[in-house]
Design a protein around this motif. Structure first.
Motif, PDB file in Angstrom:
ATOM      1  N   ILE A 146       0.968  -1.275  -0.021  1.00 19.58           N
ATOM      2  CA  ILE A 146      -0.038  -0.061   0.026  1.00 19.58           C
ATOM      3  C   ILE A 146       0.674   1.372   0.024  1.00 19.58           C
ATOM      4  O   ILE A 146       0.943   2.169  -0.781  1.00 19.58           O
ATOM      5  N   GLY A 147       1.820   1.356   0.914  1.00 19.16           N
ATOM      6  CA  GLY A 147       2.458   2.612   1.320  1.00 19.16           C
ATOM      7  C   GLY A 147       3.430   3.039   0.135  1.00 19.16           C
ATOM      8  O   GLY A 147       3.231   4.433  -0.244  1.00 19.16           O
ATOM      9  N   ARG A 148       4.313   2.122  -0.581  1.00 24.36           N
ATOM     10  CA  ARG A 148       4.880   2.657  -1.716  1.00 24.36           C
ATOM     11  C   ARG A 148       4.470   2.035  -2.984  1.00 24.36           C
ATOM     12  O   ARG A 148       5.071   2.113  -3.962  1.00 24.36           O
ATOM     13  N   ASN A 149       3.072   1.470  -3.075  1.00 25.65           N
ATOM     14  CA  ASN A 149       2.699   1.078  -4.144  1.00 25.65           C
ATOM     15  C   ASN A 149       1.961   2.418  -5.092  1.00 25.65           C
ATOM     16  O   ASN A 149       0.789   2.702  -5.137  1.00 25.65           O
ATOM     17  N   VAL A 150       2.842   2.977  -5.407  1.00 24.94           N
ATOM     18  CA  VAL A 150       2.471   4.165  -6.433  1.00 24.94           C
ATOM     19  C   VAL A 150       1.810   3.833  -7.574  1.00 24.94           C
ATOM     20  O   VAL A 150       1.051   4.834  -8.313  1.00 24.94           O
ATOM     21  N   ASN A 151       2.291   2.904  -8.207  1.00 30.27           N
ATOM     22  CA  ASN A 151       1.577   2.311  -9.298  1.00 30.27           C
ATOM     23  C   ASN A 151       0.342   1.908  -9.137  1.00 30.27           C
ATOM     24  O   ASN A 151      -0.509   1.197 -10.157  1.00 30.27           O
ATOM     25  N   GLN A 152      -0.425   1.660  -7.938  1.00 31.97           N
ATOM     26  CA  GLN A 152      -1.768   0.997  -7.843  1.00 31.97           C
ATOM     27  C   GLN A 152      -1.864  -0.389  -8.515  1.00 31.97           C
ATOM     28  O   GLN A 152      -2.807  -0.784  -9.164  1.00 31.97           O
ATOM     29  N   SER A 153      -0.587  -1.194  -8.260  1.00 27.04           N
ATOM     30  CA  SER A 153      -0.699  -2.468  -8.831  1.00 27.04           C
ATOM     31  C   SER A 153      -0.960  -3.435  -7.771  1.00 27.04           C
ATOM     32  O   SER A 153      -0.700  -3.290  -6.619  1.00 27.04           O
ATOM     33  N   ALA A 154      -1.254  -4.853  -8.196  1.00 26.74           N
ATOM     34  CA  ALA A 154      -1.292  -5.761  -7.450  1.00 26.74           C
ATOM     35  C   ALA A 154      -0.333  -6.421  -6.791  1.00 26.74           C
ATOM     36  O   ALA A 154       0.645  -7.386  -7.649  1.00 26.74           O
ATOM     37  N   GLU A 155       0.575  -6.081  -5.699  1.00 25.42           N
ATOM     38  CA  GLU A 155       1.554  -6.486  -5.267  1.00 25.42           C
ATOM     39  C   GLU A 155       1.478  -7.860  -4.377  1.00 25.42           C
ATOM     40  O   GLU A 155       0.480  -7.946  -3.502  1.00 25.42           O
ATOM     41  N   ILE A 156       2.441  -8.616  -4.320  1.00 30.41           N
ATOM     42  CA  ILE A 156       2.380  -9.790  -3.433  1.00 30.41           C
ATOM     43  C   ILE A 156       3.807  -9.810  -2.921  1.00 30.41           C
ATOM     44  O   ILE A 156       4.863  -9.622  -3.516  1.00 30.41           O
ATOM     45  N   TYR A 157       3.979  -9.837  -1.432  1.00 28.76           N
ATOM     46  CA  TYR A 157       4.958  -9.742  -0.718  1.00 28.76           C
ATOM     47  C   TYR A 157       5.187 -10.576   0.636  1.00 28.76           C
ATOM     48  O   TYR A 157       4.041 -10.900   1.159  1.00 28.76           O
ATOM     49  N   VAL A 158       6.301 -11.286   0.700  1.00 31.17           N
ATOM     50  CA  VAL A 158       6.635 -12.026   2.054  1.00 31.17           C
ATOM     51  C   VAL A 158       7.376 -10.990   2.792  1.00 31.17           C
ATOM     52  O   VAL A 158       8.353 -10.621   2.516  1.00 31.17           O
ATOM     53  N   SER A 159       6.984 -10.880   4.101  1.00 32.22           N
ATOM     54  CA  SER A 159       7.384  -9.779   5.043  1.00 32.22           C
ATOM     55  C   SER A 159       8.680 -10.514   5.509  1.00 32.22           C
ATOM     56  O   SER A 159       8.965 -11.588   5.710  1.00 32.22           O
ATOM     57  N   GLU A 160       9.264  -9.529   6.403  1.00 32.54           N
ATOM     58  CA  GLU A 160      10.520  -9.901   7.105  1.00 32.54           C
ATOM     59  C   GLU A 160       9.771 -10.413   8.476  1.00 32.54           C
ATOM     60  O   GLU A 160       8.776 -10.424   8.979  1.00 32.54           O
ATOM     61  N   PRO A 161      10.666 -11.073   9.122  1.00 33.21           N
ATOM     62  CA  PRO A 161      10.326 -11.532  10.419  1.00 33.21           C
ATOM     63  C   PRO A 161       9.579 -10.750  11.386  1.00 33.21           C
ATOM     64  O   PRO A 161      10.591  -9.633  11.286  1.00 33.21           O
ATOM     65  N   MET A 162       8.654 -11.014  12.119  1.00 30.81           N
ATOM     66  CA  MET A 162       8.237  -9.929  12.963  1.00 30.81           C
ATOM     67  C   MET A 162       7.515 -10.652  14.249  1.00 30.81           C
ATOM     68  O   MET A 162       7.255 -11.753  14.279  1.00 30.81           O
ATOM     69  N   ILE A 163       6.948  -9.904  15.067  1.00 24.00           N
ATOM     70  CA  ILE A 163       6.186 -10.440  16.488  1.00 24.00           C
ATOM     71  C   ILE A 163       5.079  -9.540  16.415  1.00 24.00           C
ATOM     72  O   ILE A 163       5.074  -8.453  16.236  1.00 24.00           O
ATOM     73  N   SER A 164       3.946 -10.493  16.365  1.00 18.09           N
ATOM     74  CA  SER A 164       2.660  -9.878  16.284  1.00 18.09           C
ATOM     75  C   SER A 164       2.173  -8.710  17.317  1.00 18.09           C
ATOM     76  O   SER A 164       2.439  -8.923  18.395  1.00 18.09           O
ATOM     77  N   TYR A 165       1.654  -7.829  16.811  1.00 13.75           N
ATOM     78  CA  TYR A 165       1.036  -6.846  17.782  1.00 13.75           C
ATOM     79  C   TYR A 165       0.090  -7.349  18.870  1.00 13.75           C
ATOM     80  O   TYR A 165      -0.004  -7.048  20.034  1.00 13.75           O
ATOM     81  N   THR A 166      -1.202  -8.259  18.115  1.00 11.52           N
ATOM     82  CA  THR A 166      -2.125  -8.625  19.021  1.00 11.52           C
ATOM     83  C   THR A 166      -1.731  -9.829  19.922  1.00 11.52           C
ATOM     84  O   THR A 166      -2.206 -10.145  20.959  1.00 11.52           O
ATOM     85  N   THR A 167      -1.137 -10.898  19.246  1.00  8.61           N
ATOM     86  CA  THR A 167      -0.734 -12.102  19.941  1.00  8.61           C
ATOM     87  C   THR A 167       0.765 -12.286  20.325  1.00  8.61           C
ATOM     88  O   THR A 167       0.982 -13.104  21.563  1.00  8.61           O
ATOM     89  N   GLY A 168       1.524 -11.345  20.153  1.00  7.68           N
ATOM     90  CA  GLY A 168       2.967 -11.392  20.630  1.00  7.68           C
ATOM     91  C   GLY A 168       3.639 -12.486  20.352  1.00  7.68           C
ATOM     92  O   GLY A 168       4.721 -12.806  20.999  1.00  7.68           O
ATOM     93  N   VAL A 169       3.500 -13.294  19.426  1.00  8.63           N
ATOM     94  CA  VAL A 169       4.412 -14.458  18.731  1.00  8.63           C
ATOM     95  C   VAL A 169       5.004 -14.128  17.470  1.00  8.63           C
ATOM     96  O   VAL A 169       4.514 -13.067  16.651  1.00  8.63           O
ATOM     97  N   LYS A 170       6.167 -14.836  17.199  1.00  6.57           N
ATOM     98  CA  LYS A 170       6.821 -14.562  15.848  1.00  6.57           C
ATOM     99  C   LYS A 170       6.018 -14.888  14.681  1.00  6.57           C
ATOM    100  O   LYS A 170       5.274 -16.230  14.811  1.00  6.57           O
ATOM    101  N   GLN A 171       5.898 -14.106  13.529  1.00  7.56           N
ATOM    102  CA  GLN A 171       5.258 -14.878  12.455  1.00  7.56           C
ATOM    103  C   GLN A 171       6.004 -14.070  11.206  1.00  7.56           C
ATOM    104  O   GLN A 171       6.678 -13.144  11.418  1.00  7.56           O
TER     105      GLN A 171
END
Length: 797
Positions: A146-171
């Motif tokens: 969304i944020g850097r999708n200036v071309n308004q295209s359908a992007e598919i992205y696998v994220s960096e490892p992170m810890i969930s805001y709501t559950t607190g587990v790695k994901q």
């Protein structure tokens, strides 16, 4: 080099050199080929491991992208979308932990709950209508879709490892852009992959790939930014940051995660490899040996569907294990070939060196004293002649050795007899000194004790007082001579040790100044006492021995100086770790001739007979001083000019301290003590003198003449203290003390040795028998009063 070795080497090189060259070239070529194959095999294993992750993330991306394209999702109505996501989560079982529906403003829904007061958006408190909304604008998957999708295209992205805001587990979130019907970005759909899926993939890789290297392989997985998603060290994997047992949050109240990157490693080689992994390259590199890690190889390959990279680290010996096995096989073959060749060479050379080897063996036996080895002397060749000459030499050596052993035995017996005679002489000397010391000190006690009592009287004329003083000084000089003889004997036998105690150094120096003041005034000399500014006042050292050295040096200085000055100077020449004092005694006296200086520290040495007649002395003082100072680790030096004066200096180590008491005056006053004393003394003169001194001190005295009478008297009367002589008839002081200590009623009775025995072994015997203290004869009033005052105070206390 021995003939046998030379023959073997020459023949061996001739036979083996061509074979070794050919074999070495073949081994080198085979080893290089095996190394390339081993590296290719390890790289293939890493590609297989990367393929497992690549297939998994490709499948997840297609699943999330297909959901995002459904018409229902284009409406961004979470009420309609929630049932679909719940069904997808159930269908895929444990693959997805939750689904996330994100909006362009950063707010989001997920399948794990929401705030019913705010259209089921996730907030910091889903039970409060006023709760602040959570945001995913800082998440990389929102930025990419969304944020850097200036071309308004359908992007598919696998994220960096992170810890969930709501559950607190790695994901990990697989996110896809949701496009509205007008083709603009409406939001995003994210599938949250739980960390157990990563662990499952790691386990699959370990079973299919890594296990082939047993426990030597180490596996790691890094994200597109180089963050460790898996590492053999658990502390490097993403985790929540804690300080003082609590989670650390950022400025919007979210918990901060610790993400360690391969590009931030301390090892520059790992940093360089990390950059290649992030860039999507594949290959391998060699890691140098460190203090904790052996030399190793790292193989890496990209996981293209996720932008991740996988790496496998193997020790060098694991990578090249097949190479080492091949090399070992080749070396075994070479070993067999070499052994066979050497056997042939040895058998050929044996016939050449065998006669010389026998002669060598006979020579070695001769050096060990074995003269019975036989040699073959038959024949007419050179070896037979050499053997006959060797046999003749052996017989001559045997004859001379027998004669030498006889001489050594005779001289050894003579040395043993001389050693025995020397030991007997030393023992006789010790016995003589002990007996003579006791016999001389016993009458000296009567003489000096009587003179000390007379000196306390005030009814004598000036002439009588002068005679008493002269007699007292003569007696003290005789006692000093006796003490010097004992000291030199004990120093020679190593029986003198230093006794360290705290004392006031300034008080000792001023006492010496006062002690010699009368002689200085009498000879009209100037006495100069110079104490350096850094010299400590209160120190720990052997006070008695230091006083003894200074007394000898000052006495000599005054004795040999007729006009001018006597100077005692003390300076601190040490450092912060140790205080080292330099004592210097100088005078303007007669000096010492230069040729006499090397001999002045010898026992009984005087410059000449006229010096002895004029000034007196035993010639022992400087010898004793030198040995005491050397015992303390120093050296007594002398600079002198005949007719101008002398200077003696030495270094004396001390330790600074802080005294908790001040030293009392040496002036003796009578009539201050109280108590009932039992005196065990067999000498009539000593009985009279000692009793008079004790009564003058205010004590009542009962006299017995041996140990048996002392025991009987203790049964009759009560006594505060016992003064016990060592040598007495019937029962001596040692046996009497042991008997007293065996009586329960006298276990605490104070017993003090009063004896002319001053050797260390005699003093130790007193304390071993149970005596509490020791006073030597002749009795010094100051010492006697001090000791009695101490023990009577203990008794009364």
């Amino acid at each position: 080099m021995q003939l046998k070795t030379r023959l073997t080497v020459i023949l061996g090189l001739t036979a083996l050199a061509p074979m070794l060259v050919i074999f070495s070239l073949a081994m080198l070529h085979s080893t290089e080929q095996a190394k390339r194959l081993s590296i290719s095999a390890a790289q293939a294993k890493v590609y297989n491991a990367a393929a497992i992750f690549d297939r998994y993330f490709a499948k997840r991306k297609s699943e999330v992208a297909a959901l995002a394209r459904q018409p229902t999702f284009k409406t961004m109505d979470f009420t309609q979308i929630a049932p679909i996501l719940a069904g997808e989560k159930t269908f895929h079982q444990q693959t997805y932990e939750k689904f996330i529906l994100g909006r362009p403003d950063g707010s989001f829904h997920n399948t794990e709950g929401g705030n019913p007061f705010q259209n089921m958006l996730r907030t910091f408190d889903d039970t409060s209508p006023q709760a602040r909304k959570r945001t995913i604008t800082r998440r990389d998957y929102w930025q990419e879709t969304i944020g850097r999708n200036v071309n308004q295209s359908a992007e598919i992205y696998v994220s960096e490892p992170m810890i969930s805001y709501t559950t607190g587990v790695k994901q990990i979130v697989v996110a896809a852009t949701i496009l509205a019907n007008d083709g603009k970005v409406a939001g995003l759909l994210g599938g949250s992959i739980p960390w157990r899926e990563i662990d499952r993939l790691v386990q699959e890789v370990s079973q299919q790939v890594v296990h082939q290297f047993y426990d030597n392989a180490r596996f790691m997985l890094v994200s597109k930014e180089g963050i460790y998603m898996y590492h053999w060290l658990p502390d490097k994997i993403i985790q929540l940051k804690r300080e003082q047992g609590k989670f650390v949050v950022n400025d919007i109240g979210e918990k901060i995660a610790i993400r360690l990157k391969v590009t931030e490693e301390a090892n520059p080689q790992l940093q360089e490899i990390g950059l290649k992994m992030i860039a999507g390259f594949n290959g391998y590199a060699q890691l140098d040996k460190t203090a904790t890690e052996p030399r190793s190889y790292i193989f890496y390959a990209p996981v293209k569907s996720a932008g991740y990279s996988i790496a496998l680290t193997l020790p060098e010996h694991v990578v090249f294990a097949p190479v080492y096995a091949l090399r070992q096989q080749l070396l075994i073959i070479l070993g067999f070939a070499v052994v066979i060749s050497l056997l042939v060479v040895w058998r050929f050379s044996y016939g050449i060196y065998q006669p010389i080897a026998k002669l060598t063996k006979a020579a070695q036996a001769l050096t060990q004293g074995n003269f019975s080895v036989s040699l073959s002397t038959r024949g007419k060749d050179e070896m037979a002649k050499l053997s006959r000459a060797f046999a003749q030499m052996r017989d001559k050596v045997y004859q001379r050795e027998s004669e030498l052993e006889h001489r050594v035995e005779e001289r050894t017996q003579a040395l043993e007899l001389a050693k025995l005679a020397a030991e007997e002489a030393a023992s006789a000397k010790s016995r003589f000194l002990a007996n003579m010391s006791h016999e001389i000190r016993t009458p000296m006690n009567g003489i000096l004790g009587t003179l000390q009592l007379l000196n306390q009287q005030n009814n004598f004329s000036e002439e009588q007082q002068t005679l008493i003083r002269v007699a007292n000084e003569s007696g003290q000089n005789l006692l000093t001579l006796l003490n010097d003889i004992l000291d030199i004997s004990k120093l020679d036998q190593g029986e003198v040790s230093l006794y360290f105690e705290p004392f006031d150094l300034y008080a000792v120096l001023h006492h010496l100044e006062q002690l010699f003041s009368e002689k200085v005034i009498e000879k009209r000399l100037r006495f100069q006492l110079v104490i350096g500014d850094t010299v400590p006042k209160e120190v720990v050292s052997d006070k008695h021995r230091l006083q003894q050295v200074l007394l000898n040096l000052l006495n000599n200085a005054i004795k040999f100086t007729h006009e001018g000055f006597i100077r005692l100077e003390i300076q601190n020449i040490g450092d912060m770790e140790q205080v080292m004092l330099r004592f210097a005694v100088s005078d303007s006296g007669i000096g010492i001739a230069e040729e006499k200086l090397p001999h002045i520290f010898n026992p009984f040495y005087q410059e000449d007979e006229s010096t002895t007649r004029r000034y007196g002395g035993s010639g022992l003082g400087l010898c004793i001083c030198q040995q005491i100072i050397e015992l303390c680790g120093g050296h007594l030096n002398c600079q002198s000019v005949q007719g101008e004066g002398s200077e003696f200096d030495f270094n004396w180590p001390v330790a600074p301290c802080c005294l908790i008491y001040s030293e009392d005056s040496d002036q003796v006053t009578f009539g201050e003590l109280h108590g009932h004393i039992l005196l065990a003394e067999d000498n009539a003169v000593n009985q009279v003198v000692t009793k008079a001194i004790l009564e003058k001190l205010g004590l009542s005295v009962t006299i017995v003449t041996d140990g048996e009478q002392a025991l009987q008297q203790l049964e009759k009367e009560h006594y505060d203290l016992v003064l016990m002589d060592m040598h007495m008839p019937n029962m001596d002081g040692i046996e009497a003390t042991k008997a007293i200590r065996g009586m329960p009623q006298h276990m605490q009775l104070t017993i003090i040795a009063l004896t002319a025995n001053v050797l260390i072994k005699d003093i130790e015997a007193c304390f071993a028998a149970g005596m509490d203290d020791y006073i030597s004869k002749p009795i010094a009033l100051e010492q006697l009063k001090s000791v009695l005052d101490k023990w009577l105070a203990v008794k009364n206390g």
